[in-house]
Design a protein around this motif. Sequence first.
Motif, short mmCIF file in Angstrom:
data_model
loop_
_atom_site.label_atom_id
_atom_site.label_comp_id
_atom_site.label_asym_id
_atom_site.label_seq_id
_atom_site.Cartn_x
_atom_site.Cartn_y
_atom_site.Cartn_z
N PHE A 1 47.30 38.75 41.13
CA PHE A 1 47.07 40.12 40.73
C PHE A 1 48.37 40.90 40.81
O PHE A 1 49.29 40.55 41.53
CB PHE A 1 46.04 40.80 41.65
N GLU A 2 48.47 41.97 40.09
CA GLU A 2 49.63 42.84 40.14
C GLU A 2 49.21 44.16 40.77
O GLU A 2 48.09 44.61 40.67
CB GLU A 2 50.17 43.09 38.73
N GLY A 3 50.17 44.79 41.40
CA GLY A 3 49.88 46.07 42.01
C GLY A 3 49.65 45.96 43.48
O GLY A 3 49.08 45.01 43.97
N LYS A 4 50.12 46.94 44.20
CA LYS A 4 50.01 46.93 45.65
C LYS A 4 48.56 47.10 46.06
O LYS A 4 47.85 47.96 45.55
CB LYS A 4 50.87 48.04 46.23
N GLY A 5 48.12 46.23 46.96
CA GLY A 5 46.76 46.34 47.48
C GLY A 5 45.72 45.64 46.63
O GLY A 5 44.55 45.73 46.92
N SER A 6 46.17 44.99 45.54
CA SER A 6 45.19 44.30 44.70
C SER A 6 45.39 42.79 44.69
O SER A 6 44.76 42.10 43.93
CB SER A 6 45.29 44.81 43.26
N GLY A 7 46.29 42.28 45.49
CA GLY A 7 46.57 40.85 45.52
C GLY A 7 45.58 40.12 46.37
O GLY A 7 44.59 40.68 46.83
N PRO A 8 45.84 38.85 46.59
CA PRO A 8 44.93 38.05 47.41
C PRO A 8 44.76 38.61 48.80
O PRO A 8 43.71 38.46 49.41
CB PRO A 8 45.60 36.67 47.44
N VAL B 1 50.60 31.65 42.10
CA VAL B 1 49.24 31.59 41.55
C VAL B 1 48.57 30.28 41.95
O VAL B 1 47.43 30.26 42.44
CB VAL B 1 49.27 31.74 40.02
N ALA B 2 49.28 29.17 41.73
CA ALA B 2 48.70 27.87 42.06
C ALA B 2 48.38 27.76 43.55
O ALA B 2 47.33 27.25 43.93
CB ALA B 2 49.67 26.75 41.65
N GLY B 3 49.30 28.28 44.39
CA GLY B 3 49.06 28.22 45.83
C GLY B 3 47.82 28.99 46.24
O GLY B 3 47.03 28.53 47.07
N TRP B 4 47.64 30.17 45.67
CA TRP B 4 46.48 30.98 46.04
C TRP B 4 45.18 30.33 45.58
O TRP B 4 44.20 30.24 46.32
CB TRP B 4 46.59 32.38 45.43
N VAL B 5 45.16 29.82 44.33
CA VAL B 5 43.97 29.16 43.80
C VAL B 5 43.64 27.91 44.61
O VAL B 5 42.48 27.67 44.97
CB VAL B 5 44.15 28.83 42.31
N LEU B 6 44.66 27.11 44.90
CA LEU B 6 44.44 25.89 45.66
C LEU B 6 43.95 26.20 47.07
O LEU B 6 43.17 25.44 47.65
CB LEU B 6 45.72 25.06 45.73
N ARG B 7 44.40 27.31 47.62
CA ARG B 7 43.94 27.71 48.96
C ARG B 7 42.44 28.04 48.94
O ARG B 7 41.70 27.66 49.85
CB ARG B 7 44.75 28.91 49.45
N ARG C 1 36.88 36.11 39.83
CA ARG C 1 37.49 37.41 39.49
C ARG C 1 38.98 37.25 39.26
O ARG C 1 39.55 37.84 38.33
CB ARG C 1 37.23 38.43 40.60
N ALA C 2 39.63 36.46 40.10
CA ALA C 2 41.07 36.26 39.95
C ALA C 2 41.39 35.55 38.64
O ALA C 2 42.34 35.93 37.93
CB ALA C 2 41.61 35.46 41.14
N LEU C 3 40.63 34.54 38.30
CA LEU C 3 40.89 33.79 37.07
C LEU C 3 40.65 34.65 35.84
O LEU C 3 41.40 34.56 34.85
CB LEU C 3 40.00 32.55 37.02
N VAL C 4 39.62 35.49 35.86
CA VAL C 4 39.36 36.38 34.73
C VAL C 4 40.51 37.36 34.55
O VAL C 4 40.97 37.62 33.43
CB VAL C 4 38.02 37.12 34.92
N ARG C 5 41.04 37.93 35.65
CA ARG C 5 42.16 38.86 35.54
C ARG C 5 43.41 38.16 35.04
O ARG C 5 44.18 38.73 34.25
CB ARG C 5 42.43 39.50 36.91
N LEU C 6 43.63 36.95 35.47
CA LEU C 6 44.78 36.20 34.97
C LEU C 6 44.63 35.91 33.48
O LEU C 6 45.62 35.95 32.74
CB LEU C 6 44.91 34.89 35.74
N LYS C 7 43.42 35.63 33.05
CA LYS C 7 43.19 35.34 31.64
C LYS C 7 43.41 36.59 30.78
O LYS C 7 44.09 36.53 29.74
CB LYS C 7 41.76 34.83 31.47
N THR C 8 42.86 37.71 31.21
CA THR C 8 42.98 38.94 30.41
C THR C 8 44.38 39.54 30.46
O THR C 8 44.78 40.25 29.54
CB THR C 8 41.97 39.99 30.91
N SER C 9 45.14 39.25 31.49
CA SER C 9 46.50 39.79 31.59
C SER C 9 47.47 39.09 30.63
O SER C 9 48.55 39.61 30.36
CB SER C 9 47.02 39.66 33.02
N ARG C 10 47.11 37.92 30.14
CA ARG C 10 47.93 37.13 29.21
C ARG C 10 49.33 36.85 29.78
O ARG C 10 50.32 36.85 29.06
CB ARG C 10 48.06 37.85 27.87
#
Length: 517
Positions: free
Chosen positions: A68-75, A342-348, A387-396
């Motif tokens: 995610f981008e933006g402060k307070g919106s990450g993992p 991204v990969a590290g967070w998803v794998l976690r 939710r994370a995967l959808v945001r990554l998809k829409t952010s292109r």
Amino acid sequence: MSDAREAELLKLLEAQQRRLQEQAEEIKLLRQKLDALARRVFGIKSEKLDENQLLLLLQMNKEADGPFEGKGSGPEAEQAEPPRPNKASSGKPRGRTPRLPEHLPVVEEVIEPEPVKASPEQWRRIGEEVSERLDYEPARFLRRRVVRPKYVRRGELDAVPVIALLPNSLLERSVVTPGLLAQIVVSKYCDHLPLYRQESIYWSRHQVWLPRQTMAEWVGLAAEWLKPIYRQIREEVLEGGYVQIDETPIRYLEPGHGKTKLGYLWTFGVPKEDVVFHWETSRAAACLENVLPVDFRGIAQCDGYVAYRSFAQSRGGDIVLAGCMAHVRRKFFEAQQQAPGVAGWVLRQMQLLYEIESKLRETRAGPNLRAAIRASQNRMIMERLHRALVRLKTSRRFLPRSLMGAAIDYALTQWPTLLVYLDDGRLEIDNNLIENAIRPTAVGKKNWLFIGEAAAGERSAIIYTIVENCRRRGIDPYAYLKDVFTRLPSMTNWQIKEITPKAWVSQKRTAVLQAAA
């Protein structure tokens, strides 16, 4: 220079710059795929990551490529996680392994001192020193001679002689015995020795000539005798309404052309229970009609191959597809170099799911408890991951053809099937158990390269089914096959269910317990 000419040159320059940018992106994607292929071929095959590796991935370019981008919106903003299993307390203590296995037969050799041999009456034994070593005696051939004496009643010289009946055999007027047939089958399908190698071994080491053509006929004979057991196993696997399924390619020789074609062993089974191999010359969705019969209704767990989806749709809702988390994880594992954060967070997140499953297996939780734990813990992680995967998809942020873009697309496409295991405690989180059943065939392919003909594929499927179920249940396949080949000629179809590997090992255990009592 005219304005029109200048505009034309600027347009040409912009077109060339776009082309160069596209080529640079294509080169970048090809390098990613080449790196992933090199890691797959030459790197470590295991996808397991420890805590330190995941932390390192999360720290690499954390701000640049986090989910995610933006402060307070990450993992870090979504840290609600289920209780993690205590790995230190769940580990099983490992006892010291005996230097020599206790179950081996003992051959004792006594060495007397030379003075004692000379005058034994002058010596008194006060003790002994014992040393043990591990020895081996190679297998041996023998001539099994069956002698049936003939008798006539005394005083009745013209009476008909009496002689015992010859026991039933696998093949009349053949020299093959159950023990020899079991040895050939085990060598080919368990030890992966092609028949031409067996032919060479038997001649060079034992001076016994067994032509490979003869042994091939005997292997076909074994498959025919084992076919009723194969059908019984297949029926028992399908009656539960839940199977895992996968397929593996195997080449077979096309008669008359000297070329090979690609066939497939479709494999399906119940986790920690029996497994069945089925041979087809294609990978098309229509082949699944022969794999799963029309009366099968239930859940089929598989990977994302489109044939499964087409097949399930053709059944009109009778079959529900369950996805495989391991295939999704593998794609993010391969995309680590492109986007470590991204990969590290998803794998976690996926590691958390697998830790819960590991704890459930350790406690031997039943289906109801598994479903309850998954509803309270796994579902929360799955929702956060989605939710994370959808945001990554829409952010292109990632090109669809890149490794990370392909991983995200694959996960979202498979998402409805990935959720199925949450509601059914019988289901596993992935398809790894059925893939493990296929591995022995992959080892064999490296030795025998291809199957002699398409019809031989069915014979291989039957025998692979038998030997794999022996392996799953800890049965010595040679002992099982020798016993079964001895009993089958005298058995009826109604008795077949008594000699499946599952029933066979149960009878052996019962006999051992009765003998101990």
